[in-house]
Write an enzyme that holds these catalytic residues in place. Structure first.
Site, mmCIF file in Angstrom:
data_model
loop_
_atom_site.group_PDB
_atom_site.id
_atom_site.type_symbol
_atom_site.label_atom_id
_atom_site.label_comp_id
_atom_site.label_asym_id
_atom_site.label_seq_id
_atom_site.Cartn_x
_atom_site.Cartn_y
_atom_site.Cartn_z
ATOM 1 C CG HIS A 190 -29.029 -4.391 26.214
ATOM 2 N ND1 HIS A 190 -28.864 -4.989 27.441
ATOM 3 C CD2 HIS A 190 -28.970 -5.392 25.298
ATOM 4 C CE1 HIS A 190 -28.721 -6.282 27.280
ATOM 5 N NE2 HIS A 190 -28.770 -6.560 25.995
ATOM 6 N N GLY A 241 -23.838 -5.223 19.449
ATOM 7 C CA GLY A 241 -22.687 -4.855 20.269
ATOM 8 C C GLY A 241 -21.433 -5.621 19.870
#
Ligand code: PAF
Length: 288
Positions: A42, A153
């Protein structure tokens, strides 16, 4: 709403607080959507967003819509204070952390985004309704946040592909940016679910990244799709019963299946169970 210092993220919990905070952001605004339990993966998203935009807004919401009845919604890690610390370090301007009632004031929504055929394959085949839940909350958050860019991601490659598709198909005025997977030094892809793994399970979990690496190495030796898949599958055969393979597939970059004669950029994707934890991983492969 609280603002303690210029680098302290403003934490907002409601739609109206979010609207107020959003109005005060001028220039480009990036969103990083998360379910919390933030890790270095993250952090890479937040840093990429920070580097290319005037403002970064992070969302933290464990979305019940994307958990099946037998999945880990209740045991999903909730680590708000630690998450805030990560956001603080990454220079996040605003954190939107709504309650379930704030996101779904009328209860579970009757109208949901249909992810189309790709939403039924791979993760969607093992987790029915998963991508309906993901895309519904992503669309809602896009409407509420109104970002210029959204960072996702590559670890969740199918999710990234479907978000891109939704943005195109539904004409959302957002640029979707994919960020490469962050790995531990031994190859394990970072995931909030890694914390469920015991030390022996963590060792077994390395089978996923080893398989991807074996597939890439086979491609580098000139093997075609079948050879790439065989090399990757051999890692699971070697691991025995400690890892239960769910799927191992080679696709083109848009997640369309490829036949053995295929040449060009491809994606190798894997999902497997290690004990009671389901893990996914993927990697690019160049078939020469
Ligand atoms: O990738 C995740 O953490 C979630 O699927 C997302 C995009 C935050 C939606 O709940």
């Amino acid at each position: 709403m609280s603002q303690k210092s210029p680098r302290e993220p403003v934490v907002v919990r409601t739609r109206s607080e979010l609207a107020g905070a959003r109005q005060r952001l001028t220039g480009t605004v990036a969103v990083v959507m998360t379910m919390g339990a933030l890790h270095d993966g993250h952090l890479a998203l937040l840093r990429a967003a920070r580097a290319a935009n005037d403002h970064v807004l992070a969302t933290i919401f464990v979305n019940p819509l994307q958990f099946g009845p037998n999945e880990d919604f209740d045991r999903y890690p909730r680590t708000f204070e630690a998450d805030l610390e990560v956001c603080r370090g990454a220079g996040v301007d605003v954190v939107f952390a709504p309650s379930t009632a704030e996101m779904y004031p009328d209860g579970e929504p009757e109208v949901r985004v249909n992810p189309g055929p790709l939403g039924e394959r791979l993760e969607g085949a093992s987790r029915p309704g998963f991508f309906h839940g993901v895309l519904t909350v992503v669309l809602k958050l896009m409407h509420l946040v109104r970002p210029d860019r959204a960072y996702f991601g590559e670890k969740d490659y199918q999710q990234l592909t479907l978000v891109r598709r939704m943005v195109r198909d539904l004409d959302l005025p957002v640029e979707v940016v994919g960020v490469p997977t962050v790995r531990e030094p031994d190859g394990l892809a970072l995931s909030s679910r890694n914390r469920y793994l015991s030390p022996p399970e963590r060792e077994s979990a390395l089978t996923l990244s080893r398989a991807l690496h074996a597939g890439q190495a086979a491609a580098a030796r000139g093997r075609g799709p079948d050879g790439v898949l065989a090399a990757a599958r051999a890692c699971f055969d070697e691991a025995g019963d400690s890892v239960k393979l769910d799927y191992l597939v080679l696709t083109d970059p848009g997640l369309r299946p490829v036949a053995d004669g295929y040449r060009g950029p491809a994606r190798l994707l894997v999902a497997a169970w290690v004990g009671t934890t389901r893990l996914i991983d993927n990697a690019p492969v160049e078939i020469a």
